[in-house]
Scaffold this active site. Sequence first.
Site, short mmCIF file in Angstrom:
data_model
loop_
_atom_site.label_atom_id
_atom_site.label_comp_id
_atom_site.label_asym_id
_atom_site.label_seq_id
_atom_site.Cartn_x
_atom_site.Cartn_y
_atom_site.Cartn_z
N GLU A 36 -2.49 -1.84 -9.81
CA GLU A 36 -2.08 -2.66 -10.95
C GLU A 36 -1.62 -1.71 -12.07
O GLU A 36 -2.37 -0.82 -12.46
CB GLU A 36 -3.27 -3.52 -11.41
CG GLU A 36 -3.13 -4.15 -12.78
CD GLU A 36 -1.87 -5.01 -12.93
OE1 GLU A 36 -1.66 -5.92 -12.12
OE2 GLU A 36 -1.08 -4.73 -13.87
N MET A 123 -0.75 -12.39 -15.56
CA MET A 123 -0.68 -13.59 -16.41
C MET A 123 -1.81 -14.55 -16.11
O MET A 123 -2.08 -15.46 -16.88
CB MET A 123 0.64 -14.33 -16.17
CG MET A 123 1.77 -13.85 -17.02
SD MET A 123 3.12 -15.05 -16.95
CE MET A 123 4.39 -14.08 -17.74
N THR A 128 -2.63 -21.47 -18.50
CA THR A 128 -3.28 -22.74 -18.84
C THR A 128 -4.05 -23.30 -17.65
O THR A 128 -4.82 -24.23 -17.79
CB THR A 128 -2.20 -23.75 -19.30
OG1 THR A 128 -1.40 -23.11 -20.29
CG2 THR A 128 -2.78 -25.00 -19.90
N HIS A 449 7.90 -19.20 -15.91
CA HIS A 449 7.86 -19.54 -14.48
C HIS A 449 9.14 -19.04 -13.81
O HIS A 449 10.01 -19.83 -13.47
CB HIS A 449 7.77 -21.07 -14.29
CG HIS A 449 6.55 -21.68 -14.89
ND1 HIS A 449 6.47 -23.03 -15.20
CD2 HIS A 449 5.35 -21.15 -15.22
CE1 HIS A 449 5.27 -23.29 -15.70
NE2 HIS A 449 4.57 -22.17 -15.72
N THR A 495 2.25 -21.75 -9.93
CA THR A 495 1.28 -20.78 -9.42
C THR A 495 0.57 -21.27 -8.16
O THR A 495 0.39 -20.51 -7.20
CB THR A 495 0.25 -20.42 -10.53
OG1 THR A 495 0.99 -20.04 -11.69
CG2 THR A 495 -0.65 -19.28 -10.11
C1 LIG Z 1 0.31 -18.74 -21.65
C2 LIG Z 1 0.60 -18.98 -20.19
C3 LIG Z 1 0.36 -20.23 -19.64
C4 LIG Z 1 0.64 -20.47 -18.28
N1 LIG Z 1 0.27 -21.66 -17.74
C5 LIG Z 1 0.44 -21.88 -16.42
C6 LIG Z 1 -0.05 -23.08 -15.82
O1 LIG Z 1 -0.71 -23.89 -16.47
N2 LIG Z 1 0.20 -23.28 -14.50
C7 LIG Z 1 0.90 -22.38 -13.75
O2 LIG Z 1 1.12 -22.64 -12.57
N3 LIG Z 1 1.33 -21.21 -14.29
C8 LIG Z 1 1.10 -20.94 -15.60
N4 LIG Z 1 1.51 -19.74 -16.13
C9 LIG Z 1 2.20 -18.78 -15.26
C10 LIG Z 1 1.20 -18.06 -14.35
O3 LIG Z 1 0.34 -17.29 -15.12
C11 LIG Z 1 1.98 -17.22 -13.35
O4 LIG Z 1 2.73 -18.10 -12.54
C12 LIG Z 1 1.07 -16.41 -12.43
O5 LIG Z 1 0.21 -15.57 -13.15
C13 LIG Z 1 1.93 -15.59 -11.47
O6 LIG Z 1 1.08 -14.81 -10.66
P1 LIG Z 1 1.55 -13.44 -10.03
O7 LIG Z 1 0.34 -12.85 -9.39
O8 LIG Z 1 2.74 -13.66 -9.19
O9 LIG Z 1 2.07 -12.54 -11.25
P2 LIG Z 1 1.33 -12.02 -12.55
O10 LIG Z 1 0.15 -12.86 -12.87
O11 LIG Z 1 2.37 -11.90 -13.58
O12 LIG Z 1 0.78 -10.58 -12.15
C14 LIG Z 1 1.64 -9.55 -11.75
C15 LIG Z 1 0.98 -8.21 -12.04
O13 LIG Z 1 1.75 -7.19 -11.36
C16 LIG Z 1 1.74 -6.04 -12.15
N5 LIG Z 1 2.89 -5.18 -11.79
C17 LIG Z 1 4.21 -5.43 -11.97
N6 LIG Z 1 4.96 -4.44 -11.48
C18 LIG Z 1 4.10 -3.52 -10.98
C19 LIG Z 1 4.28 -2.27 -10.33
N7 LIG Z 1 5.50 -1.76 -10.07
N8 LIG Z 1 3.17 -1.57 -9.96
C20 LIG Z 1 1.93 -2.06 -10.20
N9 LIG Z 1 1.71 -3.25 -10.80
C21 LIG Z 1 2.78 -3.98 -11.18
C22 LIG Z 1 1.82 -6.56 -13.56
O14 LIG Z 1 1.34 -5.58 -14.47
C23 LIG Z 1 0.97 -7.83 -13.51
O15 LIG Z 1 -0.35 -7.60 -13.96
C24 LIG Z 1 1.22 -19.44 -17.46
C25 LIG Z 1 1.43 -18.18 -18.02
C26 LIG Z 1 1.11 -17.93 -19.36
C27 LIG Z 1 1.30 -16.54 -19.92
#
Ligand SMILES: Cc1cc2nc3c(=O)[nH]c(=O)nc-3n(C[C@H](O)[C@H](O)[C@H](O)COP(=O)(O)OP(=O)(O)OC[C@H]3O[C@@H](n4cnc5c(N)ncnc54)[C@H](O)[C@@H]3O)c2cc1C
Length: 514
Positions: A36, A123, A128, A449, A495
């Site tokens: 991460e 995220m 939420t 999103h 998500t």
């Molecule tokens: C305020 C807010 C409200 C939201 N509400 C909702 C909701 O109610 N329902 C919903 O479905 N979604 C919601 N979302 C969106 C949801 O958080 C994301 O869809 C979800 O977190 C995506 O998951 P992920 O694991 O794909 O990516 P992320 O949670 O974005 O995690 C990706 C991680 O990868 C890491 N990374 C990136 N590139 C690299 C690299 N090269 N090397 C190492 N690490 C790296 C990043 O640092 C990050 O920590 C919300 C987001 C926010 C900010």
Amino acid sequence: VTESVDVLIVGSGPVGCAFARVLSETRPELRVLMVEAGPRVTEPPGVHMKNIRDDRERLVAQVRSQGPGFSAEAVEATAARTRQVPDGRFARPGTFYVDPEAAAEQRPNTLPVAALSSNVGGMGLHWTCACPAPAGDELVSYVDGAEWQAGLADAQRVLSVTPDAFPVTIEGRAVLDALGAEFDGELPEGRRVQAMPLACRVKPDGTRHWAGADVILGELLTSPAPAFELRAETLCCAVLVEGGQVTGARLRDLSAEATYTVAANAVFAACDGLRTAQLLFASGVRPRALGRYLNDHIQLIGPAAIDTRHIARAAAREALPARREHDLDPLVGVFWIPYSDGHPVHGQVMHLDMSPVTIGPRAEALAGRIVDVAYFIPKEPRPGDRVRFSPTELDVYGMPKMQISHALSERDHAGIATAAALQARAIAALGSAVPGYPSRVLPAGSSLHYQGAVRMGQTDDGTSVCDVYGRVWGVRGLAVGGNGVIPTATGSNPTLTSVAHAVRAARRLAAQLP
Ligand SMILES: Cc1cc2nc3c(=O)[nH]c(=O)nc-3n(C[C@H](O)[C@H](O)[C@H](O)COP(=O)(O)OP(=O)(O)OC[C@H]3O[C@@H](n4cnc5c(N)ncnc54)[C@H](O)[C@@H]3O)c2cc1C
């Protein structure tokens, strides 16, 4: 090469964590390393911000999630704008803009307020937690139905999704009754107005624990499996590929500025909706569809003041608790007008305490009766809406700089009109609009999103990056996950869907690895 693992997972958001959990449940002997780029911002790691009771502690954790350059000034600036409408000046707490200049200028033909988080849990410490199941056109027609349902159930399990996070309050009953009377007659069975399923555990004392990486990783964190390691402040600079086969990855320890190589049989990239495509580009894996079909939900918000007569009727009907906000565990609610083919937008009605966007102090004077009536409108996936990566310029992490092109189509404008009409009906059914706070479409990129940039497809025909298990076309051992894999136009928060695809991908990999 300094070390060797079976599987390297890049990114510790909900998608990477769900992949790790299911892979380890299925094949506990596999050596799994999760890297991460961001820091651990909570102890224990991966705790959702809403579970942190101390305001200052929460604020510092949010600012540490906002990319490199943590400083006392950044903490103060974030403190001044907690619960700010995303208007371009500031990203929401816990997130940082991809392109601060585009945000400040409200630049057209891009996603000016596109934002990311970098921290253990991604995220998924700031979200939420709304987890509506998708339906109808949102679904991928070429994913087997029974397998999809199993993946969805798995996703709900690892995210601990429940429709009963909050007991129904008097005000909640008033919202459900008013919206149900307005819409239920035209909505299909199972997709009528209801409480929003939320990723949240109700504790024995009745308070809530919101799902972050701690919940999703579960026992992987609490009883450290020797076969699993989560390494923070470690950037994956590139996935290494030889002869069409993944061999490992180049990693950078950001705290020591040291670069090293890890050998891996398989890599799962779950770096969020934009940076998964970035990592592929940086690795020289550049299928034609990479970064294309980028789409973000168009977000329409509009506050409604609930008619006091609805509240009086709900109170008279049954004994319910009253809503309670502005305390450590507010008793509020999130309500859902589900997406269906006849109602192709996602309605989300939230008491202000649950809404990630605020509507301002005047409306708060009417506290107790205000809800935000928000709609997510599907954006038509088009190849020209895309994120490009610079071969020369670098971003704050030293990765290829991103540039986003994104515009609305005729179909998108029609979708906005549909949602605006539904929103007007919802507000009238609930009571009335709030003077001074008209309905408005938020700046592009607000919904956070970002879908499509590494989309899945049925065949390698140039319109997709990976197959239905996230396996990147033409590169054995490399799979991708996250909102970027979603190929369809959707309205529902993504998500749950992305996690369902990730657990399907994990099961497939578990069955394939020796
Ligand atoms: C305020 C807010 C409200 C939201 N509400 C909702 C909701 O109610 N329902 C919903 O479905 N979604 C919601 N979302 C969106 C949801 O958080 C994301 O869809 C979800 O977190 C995506 O998951 P992920 O694991 O794909 O990516 P992320 O949670 O974005 O995690 C990706 C991680 O990868 C890491 N990374 C990136 N590139 C690299 C690299 N090269 N090397 C190492 N690490 C790296 C990043 O640092 C990050 O920590 C919300 C987001 C926010 C900010």
